[in-house]
Scaffold this active site. Structure first.
Site, PDB file in Angstrom:
ATOM      1  N   LYS A 125     -16.061   0.533 -83.173  1.00 38.97           N
ATOM      2  CA  LYS A 125     -16.982  -0.386 -82.495  1.00 38.97           C
ATOM      3  C   LYS A 125     -18.426  -0.057 -82.854  1.00 38.97           C
ATOM      4  O   LYS A 125     -19.259  -0.924 -82.938  1.00 38.97           O
ATOM      5  CB  LYS A 125     -16.792  -0.301 -80.979  1.00 38.97           C
ATOM      6  CG  LYS A 125     -17.635  -1.296 -80.181  1.00 38.97           C
ATOM      7  CD  LYS A 125     -17.359  -2.731 -80.580  1.00 38.97           C
ATOM      8  CE  LYS A 125     -18.299  -3.716 -79.935  1.00 38.97           C
ATOM      9  NZ  LYS A 125     -18.195  -5.079 -80.497  1.00 38.97           N
TER      10      LYS A 125
ATOM     11  N   CYS B  76     -22.357  -4.875 -64.094  1.00 37.50           N
ATOM     12  CA  CYS B  76     -22.095  -3.661 -63.310  1.00 37.50           C
ATOM     13  C   CYS B  76     -20.764  -3.802 -62.579  1.00 37.50           C
ATOM     14  O   CYS B  76     -20.136  -4.843 -62.608  1.00 37.50           O
ATOM     15  CB  CYS B  76     -23.212  -3.477 -62.290  1.00 37.50           C
ATOM     16  SG  CYS B  76     -24.834  -3.448 -63.044  1.00 37.50           S
TER      17      CYS B  76
ATOM     18  N   GLU C 227     -20.505 -15.065 -91.002  1.00 34.30           N
ATOM     19  CA  GLU C 227     -19.962 -14.474 -89.767  1.00 34.30           C
ATOM     20  C   GLU C 227     -18.519 -14.897 -89.554  1.00 34.30           C
ATOM     21  O   GLU C 227     -17.664 -14.087 -89.188  1.00 34.30           O
ATOM     22  CB  GLU C 227     -20.841 -14.872 -88.583  1.00 34.30           C
ATOM     23  CG  GLU C 227     -20.352 -14.443 -87.221  1.00 34.30           C
ATOM     24  CD  GLU C 227     -20.176 -12.936 -87.050  1.00 34.30           C
ATOM     25  OE1 GLU C 227     -20.641 -12.165 -87.913  1.00 34.30           O
ATOM     26  OE2 GLU C 227     -19.523 -12.551 -86.058  1.00 34.30           O
TER      27      GLU C 227
ATOM     28  N   ARG D 208     -16.260  -2.198 -67.656  1.00 34.05           N
ATOM     29  CA  ARG D 208     -17.485  -2.987 -67.474  1.00 34.05           C
ATOM     30  C   ARG D 208     -18.700  -2.183 -67.896  1.00 34.05           C
ATOM     31  O   ARG D 208     -19.824  -2.672 -67.871  1.00 34.05           O
ATOM     32  CB  ARG D 208     -17.632  -3.431 -66.010  1.00 34.05           C
ATOM     33  CG  ARG D 208     -16.533  -4.342 -65.520  1.00 34.05           C
ATOM     34  CD  ARG D 208     -16.674  -4.624 -64.018  1.00 34.05           C
ATOM     35  NE  ARG D 208     -17.817  -5.478 -63.738  1.00 34.05           N
ATOM     36  CZ  ARG D 208     -17.783  -6.808 -63.772  1.00 34.05           C
ATOM     37  NH1 ARG D 208     -16.671  -7.422 -64.112  1.00 34.05           N
ATOM     38  NH2 ARG D 208     -18.850  -7.523 -63.502  1.00 34.05           N
TER      39      ARG D 208
ATOM     40  N   LYS E 134     -15.394 -12.295 -89.250  1.00 30.21           N
ATOM     41  CA  LYS E 134     -14.456 -12.297 -88.111  1.00 30.21           C
ATOM     42  C   LYS E 134     -13.022 -12.334 -88.624  1.00 30.21           C
ATOM     43  O   LYS E 134     -12.161 -11.588 -88.178  1.00 30.21           O
ATOM     44  CB  LYS E 134     -14.739 -13.494 -87.208  1.00 30.21           C
ATOM     45  CG  LYS E 134     -15.994 -13.393 -86.375  1.00 30.21           C
ATOM     46  CD  LYS E 134     -15.863 -12.511 -85.178  1.00 30.21           C
ATOM     47  CE  LYS E 134     -16.422 -11.147 -85.248  1.00 30.21           C
ATOM     48  NZ  LYS E 134     -17.656 -10.788 -85.802  1.00 30.21           N
TER      49      LYS E 134
ATOM     50  N   HIS F 228     -21.887 -22.738-108.835  1.00 29.58           N
ATOM     51  CA  HIS F 228     -22.286 -21.594-109.680  1.00 29.58           C
ATOM     52  C   HIS F 228     -21.198 -20.530-109.716  1.00 29.58           C
ATOM     53  O   HIS F 228     -21.483 -19.352-109.849  1.00 29.58           O
ATOM     54  CB  HIS F 228     -23.592 -21.008-109.142  1.00 29.58           C
ATOM     55  CG  HIS F 228     -24.712 -21.997-109.147  1.00 29.58           C
ATOM     56  ND1 HIS F 228     -25.392 -22.365-110.278  1.00 29.58           N
ATOM     57  CD2 HIS F 228     -25.224 -22.750-108.149  1.00 29.58           C
ATOM     58  CE1 HIS F 228     -26.303 -23.273-109.974  1.00 29.58           C
ATOM     59  NE2 HIS F 228     -26.228 -23.538-108.690  1.00 29.58           N
TER      60      HIS F 228
ATOM     61  N   GLU G 221     -11.972  -9.049 -90.602  1.00 29.52           N
ATOM     62  CA  GLU G 221     -11.938  -7.759 -89.895  1.00 29.52           C
ATOM     63  C   GLU G 221     -10.819  -7.683 -88.867  1.00 29.52           C
ATOM     64  O   GLU G 221     -10.407  -6.598 -88.485  1.00 29.52           O
ATOM     65  CB  GLU G 221     -13.270  -7.433 -89.251  1.00 29.52           C
ATOM     66  CG  GLU G 221     -13.685  -8.279 -88.082  1.00 29.52           C
ATOM     67  CD  GLU G 221     -14.978  -7.763 -87.443  1.00 29.52           C
ATOM     68  OE1 GLU G 221     -15.181  -6.550 -87.361  1.00 29.52           O
ATOM     69  OE2 GLU G 221     -15.781  -8.603 -87.020  1.00 29.52           O
TER      70      GLU G 221
ATOM     71  N   ASN H 285     -24.690  -6.564 -58.462  1.00 30.43           N
ATOM     72  CA  ASN H 285     -24.398  -6.885 -59.854  1.00 30.43           C
ATOM     73  C   ASN H 285     -25.022  -8.245 -60.126  1.00 30.43           C
ATOM     74  O   ASN H 285     -24.758  -9.210 -59.422  1.00 30.43           O
ATOM     75  CB  ASN H 285     -22.874  -6.940 -60.095  1.00 30.43           C
ATOM     76  CG  ASN H 285     -22.552  -7.408 -61.509  1.00 30.43           C
ATOM     77  OD1 ASN H 285     -23.354  -7.211 -62.413  1.00 30.43           O
ATOM     78  ND2 ASN H 285     -21.413  -8.047 -61.680  1.00 30.43           N
ATOM     79  N   GLY H 286     -25.883  -8.330 -61.108  1.00 34.16           N
ATOM     80  CA  GLY H 286     -26.539  -9.598 -61.442  1.00 34.16           C
ATOM     81  C   GLY H 286     -27.988  -9.339 -61.801  1.00 34.16           C
ATOM     82  O   GLY H 286     -28.396  -8.202 -62.019  1.00 34.16           O
TER      83      GLY H 286
ATOM     84  N   TRP I  78     -24.638  -1.010 -65.300  1.00 35.84           N
ATOM     85  CA  TRP I  78     -24.856  -1.320 -66.716  1.00 35.84           C
ATOM     86  C   TRP I  78     -26.296  -1.802 -66.759  1.00 35.84           C
ATOM     87  O   TRP I  78     -26.591  -2.944 -66.407  1.00 35.84           O
ATOM     88  CB  TRP I  78     -23.877  -2.389 -67.174  1.00 35.84           C
ATOM     89  CG  TRP I  78     -24.128  -2.891 -68.574  1.00 35.84           C
ATOM     90  CD1 TRP I  78     -24.883  -3.975 -68.945  1.00 35.84           C
ATOM     91  CD2 TRP I  78     -23.660  -2.328 -69.800  1.00 35.84           C
ATOM     92  NE1 TRP I  78     -24.915  -4.102 -70.310  1.00 35.84           N
ATOM     93  CE2 TRP I  78     -24.170  -3.122 -70.860  1.00 35.84           C
ATOM     94  CE3 TRP I  78     -22.860  -1.237 -70.117  1.00 35.84           C
ATOM     95  CZ2 TRP I  78     -23.902  -2.852 -72.200  1.00 35.84           C
ATOM     96  CZ3 TRP I  78     -22.593  -0.976 -71.463  1.00 35.84           C
ATOM     97  CH2 TRP I  78     -23.108  -1.764 -72.478  1.00 35.84           C
TER      98      TRP I  78
END
Ligand code: AGP
Length: 611
Positions: free
Chosen positions: A606, A2, A484, A27, A488, A507, A491, A98-99, A74
């Protein structure tokens, strides 16, 4: 993640706070609010959704006063709504936070038993009632806050006002960021530099366990520990540009988010580990032990990076729960007339919670009777809303298109689900559960350790940045990480890269091996180690150039591979988290060297909300 802003001084507080909240919008937020105190009376304005809604509300009804606190939320506990928006008020006490307060439920129960009435589902509201309770016990504002904070467990950055002492603003920090701005006869408090940079460049960074008290009449803040021991703080001059400040001084959001991973892991496990029982506590989790026991099969469905985390989830669930798991790409699952029924649990993994194919796949599965569990990073997103059960990752908003901290926290969420599922079906006993939980408690520090590889990885990036193709190899739980790592790289640097099971080399792909195609081999000390070493030797024997990601101190790999990047030793099931970090860094540094748009790579979004 937040955003908090506090102000006390000679200006009207509302415009300063609103401006600060706007500069914290990276944020993320799904609701927002402000409180000011004028003539000893607190006035509060809160709104759901974008900050503009709060702005419009305040335009119609401005809040007067030169002391105030504001917040953009958030959501972690409780849906985005006005009711759950901060500030939260109890009696004369107003709080923004925030937390994550880990023991908020036990505190809430205790306070309800002595008559406190709660209006929201948030953990934050508990803090305001706790302080109010101390006031009722005869404490004045400052000691009441100190005593209340000594009862909460978890992470907080808070600003507190009290109608009983309208000229005082209190701030405190533990685990979440907080910075203090020093102006001319005015003070600012914020979650991050951008919020106050346009008012002052003289800042003081609060440390964990610190407490700050601001008086309108004072020339400087009073800093102390929460227990009350005075401390001296040094101010710093911040010469960042506003944009640099939003990235926390990092060159790109992606790099900032790579470095946020330890915090994101801590936030995702916070309040969810029952160490004593070797079990997991998943707040408002709608799947009971009986629900889990009725499940005969699991389908994990996702796209892109989230699909890769699902592939790791397969290993965890099958190992811990001994239940068949298949993993499917959402755009394939939804059209292949999937064989699912009311004995199937479909797990949808999506950072954004808005990916069209994943959303459609969930609807398809649910229409056939399957139960849907969503693992999302955005509270109240479409997939989260429609699922039968939700487990939120607490990575905070992920701005960089290339997913990093969200991926890592998806893995954490899958560990949590696997432990809960395994305990529910009695496949994981208390001892094994405690071992797994111990691994989760330590992995954040291991990721911190792995982040120190950054400068070494940058040198590797320089050496291989002009390659036209990369191959990434891994076995077992390292194979999804090979996929992955390849994603990365391709992209954000636009270099072709392919992830492959190490055992599959013979193979076909081995025909590709030559000195022009770097081969990244994930070869940590684990049950597949010997086999991967021989695959690596096959590559070297054909003139391939190997970049080995291996366990710290592995002398054998040092002798064989051209480049060796060593990650800390870790329990086998935690290794995927650590292997991911150098691969994220390698992709990042190659992309920076190639000058591509790291945070917004070409052709990508995104969140892919269309088919
Ligand atoms: C990951 O780096 C990519 N940005 C992309 O593959 C992403 O993981 C995919 O689009 C799924 O997004 P989601 O997690 O929001 O559903």
């Amino acid at each position: 993640m937040c955003g908090i802003v506090g102000y006390i001084g000679n200006k009207q507080a509302t415009p300063v706070i609103l401006d600060g909240l706007k500069r914290l919008e990276y944020r993320g937020y799904d609701s927002a609010g402000i409180c000011t105190i004028v003539n000893g009376v607190a006035v509060v304005a809160r709104s759901e959704g974008k900050l503009i809604n709060l702005e419009n509300l305040l335009a119609a009804n401005p809040l007067p006063g030169s002391i105030g606190i504001g917040h953009t939320r958030w959501a972690t506990h409780g849906r985005p709504s006005v009711r759950n928006a901060h500030p939260h008020k109890a009696g004369p006490v107003i709080v923004v936070h925030n937390g994550i307060i880990e023991n908020y439920l036990e505190l809430k129960d205790r306070l309800k038993k002595i008559g406190h009435v709660f209006k929201s589902e948030t953990d934050t509201e508990v803090i305001s009632h706790l302080i109010e309770e101390k006031l009722k016990g005869g404490d004045s504002f400052e000691p009441a806050v100190r005593k209340a904070l000594q009862e909460v467990r978890g992470a907080y950055a808070i600003c507190v006002l009290c109608e009983d002492e309208p000229g005082v603003l209190i701030a405190a920090k533990l685990g979440s960021p907080m910075v203090v701005g020093i102006g001319e006869s005015e003070f600012f408090v914020a979650s991050d530099i951008p919020a106050i940079l346009s008012y002052t460049r003289t800042m003081i960074f609060m440390e964990d366990g610190e407490f700050a008290l601001f008086r309108a009449s004072a020339t400087e803040p009073e800093f102390s520990t929460v227990a009350g021991i005075r401390i001296e703080k040094q101010s710093r001059h911040i010469d960042w540009s506003p944009l640099m400040a939003e990235k926390g001084g990092y060159k790109h959001f992606m790099l900032k988010e790579i470095y946020e991973q330890p915090r994101a892991v801590r936030d995702t496990i916070a309040g969810r580990l029952n160490e004593e029982e070797g079990d997991v506590f998943l707040e408002d989790f709608q799947l009971s032990d009986e629900d889990f026991s009725a499940i005969e099969r699991v389908c994990i469905v996702a796209c892109g990076t989230s699909w890769h985390s699902g592939l790791v989830g397969k290993f965890l669930l099958e190992e811990l729960c001994r239940i068949p798991v298949e993993v499917d790409i959402a755009s394939e699952f939804r059209y292949r007339n999937p064989v699912v029924n009311d004995k199937t649990l479909v797990i949808l993994i999506s950072q954004s919670g808005e990916t069209a194919d994943t959303l459609a796949a969930m609807r398809e599965a649910r229409s056939r009777g399957a139960r849907a569990l969503a693992i999302c990073n955005v509270v109240d997103s479409s997939i989260a809303r429609e699922a039968d059960a939700v487990l939120y990752t607490h990575a905070g908003p992920e701005i960089g298109v290339a997913s990093t901290k969200a991926f890592i926290t998806q893995l954490i969420a899958l560990y949590l689900v696997s432990i809960r599922f395994g305990r529910a079906v009695k496949r994981v006993d208390r001892k094994r559960g405690r071992e797994l939980i111990s691994g989760l408690l330590h992995v954040s520090a291991l990721i911190e350790e792995t982040l120190k590889l950054d400068s070494q990885v940058e040198k590797v990036a320089r050496r291989f940045m002009n390659a036209r193709d990369f191959l990434y190899l891994g076995r077992g739980m390292s194979y999804p990480i090979a996929l992955e790592g390849a994603l990365k790289l391709k992209e954000i640097s636009y270099i072709h890269a392919e992830g492959y099971p190490a055992g599959e080399m013979k193979h076909g792909p081995i025909a590709l091996i030559d000195e022009n195609m770097p081969v990244v081999v994930l070869v940590p000390k684990n049950s597949n180690y010997e086999k991967v070493v021989s695959n690596m030797e096959e590559v070297i024997a054909r003139g391939g150039r190997v970049i080995a990601i291996c366990s710290a101190g592995d002398a054998a790999i040092r002798e064989k591979a051209e480049v060796v990047i060593e990650i800390p030793e870790a329990p086998e099931e935690m290794t995927p988290l650590l292997l991911s970090v150098p691969l994220q860094m390698l992709a990042y540094h190659i992309a920076v060297l190639k000058g591509t748009d790291v945070d917004q790579p070409r052709n990508l979004a995104k969140s892919v909300t269309v088919e």
